[in-house]
Design a protein around this motif. Sequence first.
Motif, PDB file in Angstrom:
ATOM      1  N   THR A  26       4.966  16.379 -10.197  1.00  0.00           N
ATOM      2  CA  THR A  26       4.157  15.167 -10.011  1.00  0.00           C
ATOM      3  C   THR A  26       4.959  13.911 -10.333  1.00  0.00           C
ATOM      4  OG1 THR A  26       3.305  15.474 -12.256  1.00  0.00           O
ATOM      5  CG2 THR A  26       1.945  16.307 -10.454  1.00  0.00           C
ATOM      6  N   SER A  27       6.274  14.006 -10.310  1.00  0.00           N
ATOM      7  CA  SER A  27       7.107  12.866 -10.707  1.00  0.00           C
ATOM      8  C   SER A  27       6.911  11.661  -9.800  1.00  0.00           C
ATOM      9  CB  SER A  27       8.585  13.276 -10.724  1.00  0.00           C
ATOM     10  OG  SER A  27       8.999  13.754  -9.456  1.00  0.00           O
ATOM     11  N   ASN A  80      12.029  15.064 -17.908  1.00  0.00           N
ATOM     12  CA  ASN A  80      12.194  13.787 -17.221  1.00  0.00           C
ATOM     13  C   ASN A  80      12.025  12.641 -18.219  1.00  0.00           C
ATOM     14  OD1 ASN A  80      11.866  11.441 -15.670  1.00  0.00           O
ATOM     15  ND2 ASN A  80      10.923  12.562 -13.969  1.00  0.00           N
ATOM     16  N   PRO A  81      13.065  11.888 -18.525  1.00  0.00           N
ATOM     17  CA  PRO A  81      12.928  10.801 -19.514  1.00  0.00           C
ATOM     18  C   PRO A  81      11.942   9.724 -19.083  1.00  0.00           C
ATOM     19  CG  PRO A  81      15.078  10.716 -18.423  1.00  0.00           C
ATOM     20  CD  PRO A  81      14.453  12.004 -18.020  1.00  0.00           C
ATOM     21  N   ASP A  82      11.784   9.525 -17.774  1.00  0.00           N
ATOM     22  CA  ASP A  82      10.792   8.554 -17.315  1.00  0.00           C
ATOM     23  C   ASP A  82       9.385   8.994 -17.704  1.00  0.00           C
ATOM     24  OD1 ASP A  82      12.710   6.906 -16.188  1.00  0.00           O
ATOM     25  OD2 ASP A  82      12.565   7.837 -14.199  1.00  0.00           O
ATOM     26  N   ALA A  83       9.118  10.298 -17.628  1.00  0.00           N
ATOM     27  CA  ALA A  83       7.800  10.808 -17.996  1.00  0.00           C
ATOM     28  C   ALA A  83       7.540  10.596 -19.482  1.00  0.00           C
ATOM     29  CB  ALA A  83       7.696  12.291 -17.642  1.00  0.00           C
ATOM     30  N   THR A  84       8.552  10.828 -20.313  1.00  0.00           N
ATOM     31  CA  THR A  84       8.386  10.603 -21.753  1.00  0.00           C
ATOM     32  C   THR A  84       8.105   9.144 -22.048  1.00  0.00           C
ATOM     33  OG1 THR A  84       9.885  12.442 -22.217  1.00  0.00           O
ATOM     34  CG2 THR A  84       9.469  10.887 -24.008  1.00  0.00           C
ATOM     35  N   ARG A  85       8.794   8.258 -21.354  1.00  0.00           N
ATOM     36  CA  ARG A  85       8.539   6.823 -21.549  1.00  0.00           C
ATOM     37  C   ARG A  85       7.116   6.459 -21.138  1.00  0.00           C
ATOM     38  NH1 ARG A  85      14.193   6.381 -20.398  1.00  0.00           N
ATOM     39  NH2 ARG A  85      13.851   6.450 -18.142  1.00  0.00           N
ATOM     40  N   VAL A  86       6.616   7.072 -20.099  1.00  0.00           N
ATOM     41  CA  VAL A  86       5.240   6.815 -19.662  1.00  0.00           C
ATOM     42  C   VAL A  86       4.249   7.268 -20.732  1.00  0.00           C
ATOM     43  CG1 VAL A  86       3.469   7.572 -18.025  1.00  0.00           C
ATOM     44  CG2 VAL A  86       5.703   6.832 -17.186  1.00  0.00           C
ATOM     45  N   LEU A  87       4.479   8.443 -21.316  1.00  0.00           N
ATOM     46  CA  LEU A  87       3.596   8.940 -22.372  1.00  0.00           C
ATOM     47  C   LEU A  87       3.587   7.987 -23.565  1.00  0.00           C
ATOM     48  CD1 LEU A  87       4.547  12.740 -22.382  1.00  0.00           C
ATOM     49  CD2 LEU A  87       2.420  11.741 -21.541  1.00  0.00           C
ATOM     50  N   LEU A  88       4.761   7.565 -24.001  1.00  0.00           N
ATOM     51  CA  LEU A  88       4.848   6.690 -25.171  1.00  0.00           C
ATOM     52  C   LEU A  88       4.212   5.331 -24.899  1.00  0.00           C
ATOM     53  CD1 LEU A  88       8.476   7.571 -26.328  1.00  0.00           C
ATOM     54  CD2 LEU A  88       6.319   8.330 -27.359  1.00  0.00           C
ATOM     55  N   ALA A  89       4.355   4.845 -23.684  1.00  0.00           N
ATOM     56  CA  ALA A  89       3.732   3.564 -23.335  1.00  0.00           C
ATOM     57  C   ALA A  89       2.212   3.673 -23.394  1.00  0.00           C
ATOM     58  CB  ALA A  89       4.192   3.129 -21.944  1.00  0.00           C
ATOM     59  N   ALA A  90       1.664   4.786 -22.903  1.00  0.00           N
ATOM     60  CA  ALA A  90       0.210   4.968 -22.937  1.00  0.00           C
ATOM     61  C   ALA A  90      -0.296   5.090 -24.364  1.00  0.00           C
ATOM     62  CB  ALA A  90      -0.174   6.207 -22.133  1.00  0.00           C
ATOM     63  N   LEU A  91       0.485   5.728 -25.243  1.00  0.00           N
ATOM     64  CA  LEU A  91       0.060   5.933 -26.628  1.00  0.00           C
ATOM     65  C   LEU A  91       0.105   4.661 -27.448  1.00  0.00           C
ATOM     66  CD1 LEU A  91       1.755   9.367 -27.290  1.00  0.00           C
ATOM     67  CD2 LEU A  91      -0.699   8.904 -27.203  1.00  0.00           C
ATOM     68  N   ALA A  92       0.744   3.638 -26.944  1.00  0.00           N
ATOM     69  CA  ALA A  92       0.742   2.356 -27.655  1.00  0.00           C
ATOM     70  C   ALA A  92      -0.671   1.795 -27.775  1.00  0.00           C
ATOM     71  CB  ALA A  92       1.654   1.358 -26.945  1.00  0.00           C
ATOM     72  N   ASN A  93      -1.566   2.217 -26.867  1.00  0.00           N
ATOM     73  CA  ASN A  93      -2.959   1.775 -26.922  1.00  0.00           C
ATOM     74  C   ASN A  93      -3.863   2.998 -26.745  1.00  0.00           C
ATOM     75  OD1 ASN A  93      -5.446   0.546 -26.760  1.00  0.00           O
ATOM     76  ND2 ASN A  93      -4.791  -1.057 -25.334  1.00  0.00           N
ATOM     77  N   PRO A  94      -4.013   3.825 -27.796  1.00  0.00           N
ATOM     78  CA  PRO A  94      -4.791   5.061 -27.655  1.00  0.00           C
ATOM     79  C   PRO A  94      -6.266   4.823 -27.382  1.00  0.00           C
ATOM     80  CG  PRO A  94      -4.199   4.681 -29.956  1.00  0.00           C
ATOM     81  CD  PRO A  94      -3.435   3.684 -29.142  1.00  0.00           C
ATOM     82  N   VAL A  95      -6.801   3.700 -27.851  1.00  0.00           N
ATOM     83  CA  VAL A  95      -8.216   3.399 -27.576  1.00  0.00           C
ATOM     84  C   VAL A  95      -8.428   3.240 -26.075  1.00  0.00           C
ATOM     85  CG1 VAL A  95     -10.077   1.745 -27.955  1.00  0.00           C
ATOM     86  CG2 VAL A  95      -8.543   2.349 -29.835  1.00  0.00           C
ATOM     87  N   ALA A  96      -7.513   2.535 -25.433  1.00  0.00           N
ATOM     88  CA  ALA A  96      -7.621   2.360 -23.985  1.00  0.00           C
ATOM     89  C   ALA A  96      -7.486   3.696 -23.269  1.00  0.00           C
ATOM     90  CB  ALA A  96      -6.550   1.392 -23.497  1.00  0.00           C
ATOM     91  N   ALA A  97      -6.561   4.542 -23.718  1.00  0.00           N
ATOM     92  CA  ALA A  97      -6.358   5.838 -23.074  1.00  0.00           C
ATOM     93  C   ALA A  97      -7.612   6.697 -23.151  1.00  0.00           C
ATOM     94  CB  ALA A  97      -5.177   6.561 -23.713  1.00  0.00           C
ATOM     95  N   ASP A  98      -8.281   6.710 -24.305  1.00  0.00           N
ATOM     96  CA  ASP A  98      -9.500   7.499 -24.431  1.00  0.00           C
ATOM     97  C   ASP A  98     -10.680   6.864 -23.711  1.00  0.00           C
ATOM     98  OD1 ASP A  98      -8.640   9.776 -25.678  1.00  0.00           O
ATOM     99  OD2 ASP A  98      -9.104   9.096 -27.709  1.00  0.00           O
ATOM    100  N   GLY A  99     -10.527   5.641 -23.266  1.00  0.00           N
ATOM    101  CA  GLY A  99     -11.593   4.990 -22.505  1.00  0.00           C
ATOM    102  C   GLY A  99     -11.402   5.054 -21.001  1.00  0.00           C
ATOM    103  N   TRP A 100     -10.346   5.692 -20.547  1.00  0.00           N
ATOM    104  CA  TRP A 100     -10.079   5.758 -19.110  1.00  0.00           C
ATOM    105  C   TRP A 100     -11.143   6.537 -18.350  1.00  0.00           C
ATOM    106  CZ3 TRP A 100      -4.231   7.223 -19.851  1.00  0.00           C
ATOM    107  CH2 TRP A 100      -3.478   6.053 -19.994  1.00  0.00           C
TER     108      TRP A 100
END
Length: 411
Positions: A226-227, A250-270
Amino acid sequence: MAENAARVVTFLLPPAAAVLLDETDWSVLDHAYGPAVGYPLPPYSSEDPIPDLPDLLRQLSASDPAVRADTLGHVCALAFHQSSFYGVSAVVGRYLAAILDDPRSGESDGAQPSLRVKIIHCLRDFAEDAAWGEHDSPGYSYPELEAFRVIRPELYAAVARYLDDPDAETRDAARAARVPLLETPTLADERNAATVELRGVLADATDRHERATAVLTIGVAWRQDTSACLKDSDPAIRALAALAPACAENPDATRVLLAALANPVAADGWFVRPLPKIRHRYVAGTLFEAAVERTASIDELLPAAVAVLPHLQGQVSFGDYGVGGASRLLSLVPEGVPEHEHELTPDQDAVLTALAASSLWVWGPSRETLPRIKAEDLPHMLNDVHLNEHLDRRSTHPRPGGYSPEPPWLS
């Protein structure tokens, strides 16, 4: 069940269901608690007798919706107790599939899902349990489990009729059940066709939930690449695409995960509706577990960990997502845990503070108020008196009686 029995009025069963009831030799089958018919009770027992399973199955076609819903819970508890399979499991699975088309199964009062939705959810759960270990531990099997695995194409055929149902709840349930059912090796052609369809959904659909279901099904459940979605315009789709095992290196995938975790409230509200492979809609916890497995240094992971661990406070099903993450998080601190507070490095201090603020270190109201970190999750660390003392000092919910060098579950 006994109090409901007097008000049960059954209708004519769907033909396939009636045949199953009549042609099955129930006397040779067992469920989680004993024989499928003629369940014995010891003399002077205070337990309520367990009805014969065929009688319970008939009550799934009762005139009273409350009886139908109550009966489904009893049936599933007998046939699939604690993710195990019994002599009756395959027959019960086929029976549930056979009554999906019964018009009564589709009735709903608007406050509760229809029996059809509940049955499809049950079939999804059973299919997930049946698929466990099938690929990673192919030797894991026993006759009752194999008997259920064999009927998965029949179950899929029954569920597939609702993939495009006009009712959104039914449609979502069917699409979620399709995920584990199409992991069946004999359904490879159907899975390939569904993959093409779901890639079209990803490309053309505008509904976030529909696209999320597609990317999780393709990437996480069916382990395909799914890259291409890592650059999607929707941050939710990017993050879910990054969860795919094919993106693990894939380092890009790891960066995407870390970016999303910067705002966990938003992630759980998706999302407000359930998604495949995201239990209880805990998106942030699921992303965190993947992130800790893919990061190689505490410097890379620490900002996300400090943001997400306190957010996970109170998520009672968090263990599947974060306990292993906390273990991995602490293991990234190479110096170990020193005795004195002033000897902690800034990274260690930040890790322990975030961990103590999270639900991982809260003593709950269960039997012996055991902490949620288990021994196997923190090898060589849990019994470290310094770690326990540091966490206790930081926790707003200190453990009763202070630190015990031997956790209760080890005694």
